[in-house]
Design a protein around this motif. Structure first.
Motif, mmCIF file in Angstrom:
data_model
loop_
_atom_site.group_PDB
_atom_site.id
_atom_site.type_symbol
_atom_site.label_atom_id
_atom_site.label_comp_id
_atom_site.label_asym_id
_atom_site.label_seq_id
_atom_site.Cartn_x
_atom_site.Cartn_y
_atom_site.Cartn_z
ATOM 1 N N ASP A 1 0.807 -1.216 0.000
ATOM 2 C CA ASP A 1 0.000 0.000 0.000
ATOM 3 C C ASP A 1 0.844 1.271 0.000
ATOM 4 O O ASP A 1 0.314 2.365 -0.164
ATOM 5 N N ARG A 2 2.134 1.143 0.182
ATOM 6 C CA ARG A 2 3.027 2.320 0.199
ATOM 7 C C ARG A 2 3.602 2.556 -1.178
ATOM 8 O O ARG A 2 3.792 1.643 -1.954
ATOM 9 N N ARG A 3 3.918 3.833 -1.456
ATOM 10 C CA ARG A 3 4.570 4.196 -2.710
ATOM 11 C C ARG A 3 5.891 4.873 -2.378
ATOM 12 O O ARG A 3 5.961 5.702 -1.472
ATOM 13 N N LEU A 4 6.903 4.556 -3.117
ATOM 14 C CA LEU A 4 8.223 5.135 -2.948
ATOM 15 C C LEU A 4 8.382 6.300 -3.931
ATOM 16 O O LEU A 4 8.166 6.139 -5.137
ATOM 17 N N TYR A 5 8.703 7.480 -3.411
ATOM 18 C CA TYR A 5 8.891 8.670 -4.239
ATOM 19 C C TYR A 5 10.348 9.110 -4.196
ATOM 20 O O TYR A 5 10.986 9.051 -3.148
ATOM 21 N N LEU A 6 10.824 9.571 -5.336
ATOM 22 C CA LEU A 6 12.149 10.158 -5.434
ATOM 23 C C LEU A 6 11.968 11.676 -5.452
ATOM 24 O O LEU A 6 11.264 12.213 -6.321
ATOM 25 N N ALA A 7 12.563 12.382 -4.507
ATOM 26 C CA ALA A 7 12.469 13.845 -4.446
ATOM 27 C C ALA A 7 13.598 14.448 -5.276
ATOM 28 O O ALA A 7 14.764 14.114 -5.081
ATOM 29 N N ILE A 8 13.213 15.308 -6.227
ATOM 30 C CA ILE A 8 14.205 15.955 -7.086
ATOM 31 C C ILE A 8 13.903 17.447 -7.216
ATOM 32 O O ILE A 8 12.755 17.863 -7.116
ATOM 33 N N ARG A 9 14.954 18.215 -7.437
ATOM 34 C CA ARG A 9 14.787 19.655 -7.639
ATOM 35 C C ARG A 9 14.113 19.920 -8.980
ATOM 36 O O ARG A 9 14.222 19.132 -9.915
ATOM 37 N N GLN A 10 13.441 21.041 -9.059
ATOM 38 C CA GLN A 10 12.755 21.429 -10.285
ATOM 39 C C GLN A 10 13.729 21.479 -11.466
ATOM 40 O O GLN A 10 13.400 21.067 -12.577
ATOM 41 N N GLU A 11 14.922 21.964 -11.239
ATOM 42 C CA GLU A 11 15.929 22.054 -12.300
ATOM 43 C C GLU A 11 16.268 20.664 -12.854
ATOM 44 O O GLU A 11 16.412 20.486 -14.064
ATOM 45 N N THR A 12 16.408 19.703 -11.963
ATOM 46 C CA THR A 12 16.717 18.334 -12.375
ATOM 47 C C THR A 12 15.572 17.763 -13.192
ATOM 48 O O THR A 12 15.785 17.130 -14.238
ATOM 49 N N TYR A 13 14.356 17.981 -12.721
ATOM 50 C CA TYR A 13 13.183 17.498 -13.448
ATOM 51 C C TYR A 13 13.149 18.089 -14.857
ATOM 52 O O TYR A 13 12.946 17.370 -15.833
ATOM 53 N N SER A 14 13.384 19.383 -14.954
ATOM 54 C CA SER A 14 13.350 20.045 -16.261
ATOM 55 C C SER A 14 14.429 19.513 -17.199
ATOM 56 O O SER A 14 14.187 19.333 -18.393
ATOM 57 N N GLU A 15 15.592 19.244 -16.661
ATOM 58 C CA GLU A 15 16.710 18.777 -17.481
ATOM 59 C C GLU A 15 16.555 17.319 -17.899
ATOM 60 O O GLU A 15 16.830 16.957 -19.036
ATOM 61 N N LEU A 16 16.128 16.463 -16.986
ATOM 62 C CA LEU A 16 16.111 15.025 -17.260
ATOM 63 C C LEU A 16 14.769 14.468 -17.722
ATOM 64 O O LEU A 16 14.710 13.677 -18.657
ATOM 65 N N PHE A 17 13.706 14.865 -17.073
ATOM 66 C CA PHE A 17 12.437 14.188 -17.294
ATOM 67 C C PHE A 17 11.558 14.848 -18.345
ATOM 68 O O PHE A 17 10.468 14.359 -18.639
ATOM 69 N N VAL B 1 8.622 16.710 -7.058
ATOM 70 C CA VAL B 1 9.431 17.799 -7.619
ATOM 71 C C VAL B 1 9.309 19.004 -6.697
ATOM 72 O O VAL B 1 8.202 19.414 -6.353
ATOM 73 N N PHE B 2 10.455 19.565 -6.292
ATOM 74 C CA PHE B 2 10.414 20.688 -5.358
ATOM 75 C C PHE B 2 11.287 21.839 -5.818
ATOM 76 O O PHE B 2 12.213 21.668 -6.598
ATOM 77 N N ASP B 3 10.948 23.019 -5.327
ATOM 78 C CA ASP B 3 11.731 24.228 -5.561
ATOM 79 C C ASP B 3 12.680 24.366 -4.376
ATOM 80 O O ASP B 3 12.246 24.598 -3.250
ATOM 81 N N SER B 4 13.958 24.215 -4.638
ATOM 82 C CA SER B 4 14.942 24.207 -3.552
ATOM 83 C C SER B 4 15.140 25.585 -2.920
ATOM 84 O O SER B 4 15.508 25.675 -1.757
ATOM 85 N N LYS B 5 14.869 26.638 -3.642
ATOM 86 C CA LYS B 5 15.040 27.983 -3.086
ATOM 87 C C LYS B 5 13.879 28.364 -2.179
ATOM 88 O O LYS B 5 14.072 28.915 -1.109
ATOM 89 N N ARG B 6 12.661 28.064 -2.624
ATOM 90 C CA ARG B 6 11.479 28.406 -1.821
ATOM 91 C C ARG B 6 11.099 27.299 -0.844
ATOM 92 O O ARG B 6 10.252 27.490 0.008
ATOM 93 N N GLU B 7 11.728 26.129 -1.018
ATOM 94 C CA GLU B 7 11.465 24.965 -0.163
ATOM 95 C C GLU B 7 9.990 24.582 -0.169
ATOM 96 O O GLU B 7 9.365 24.402 0.874
#
Length: 60
Positions: A13-29, A47-53
């Motif tokens: 019932d659990r899901r595993l999430y990978l937390a990545i910065r927005q920049e990484t998402y834009s570049e890779l995914f 996906v998170f914004d590392s500056k605004r947290e």
């Protein structure tokens, strides 16, 4: 995805999430190869914004 396989068996019932910065998402995914990883739905992203947290997207 070794951890995914273990988690699926032990706690299905659990899901595993990978937390990545927005920049990484834009570049890779946003590239064709990255889109394939998302399409198979074994990789869930937070996906998170590392500056605004702040979290920007949950991608199941």
């Amino acid at each position: 995805m070794f951890l995914h396989d273990i988690l699926t068996r032990l706690e299905p019932d659990r899901r595993l999430y990978l937390a990545i910065r927005q920049e990484t998402y834009s570049e890779l995914f946003q590239e064709p190869t990255g889109k394939i990883l998302l399409e198979n739905q074994r990789l869930c992203l937070l996906v998170f914004d590392s500056k605004r947290e702040v979290i920007l997207q949950w991608i199941p």
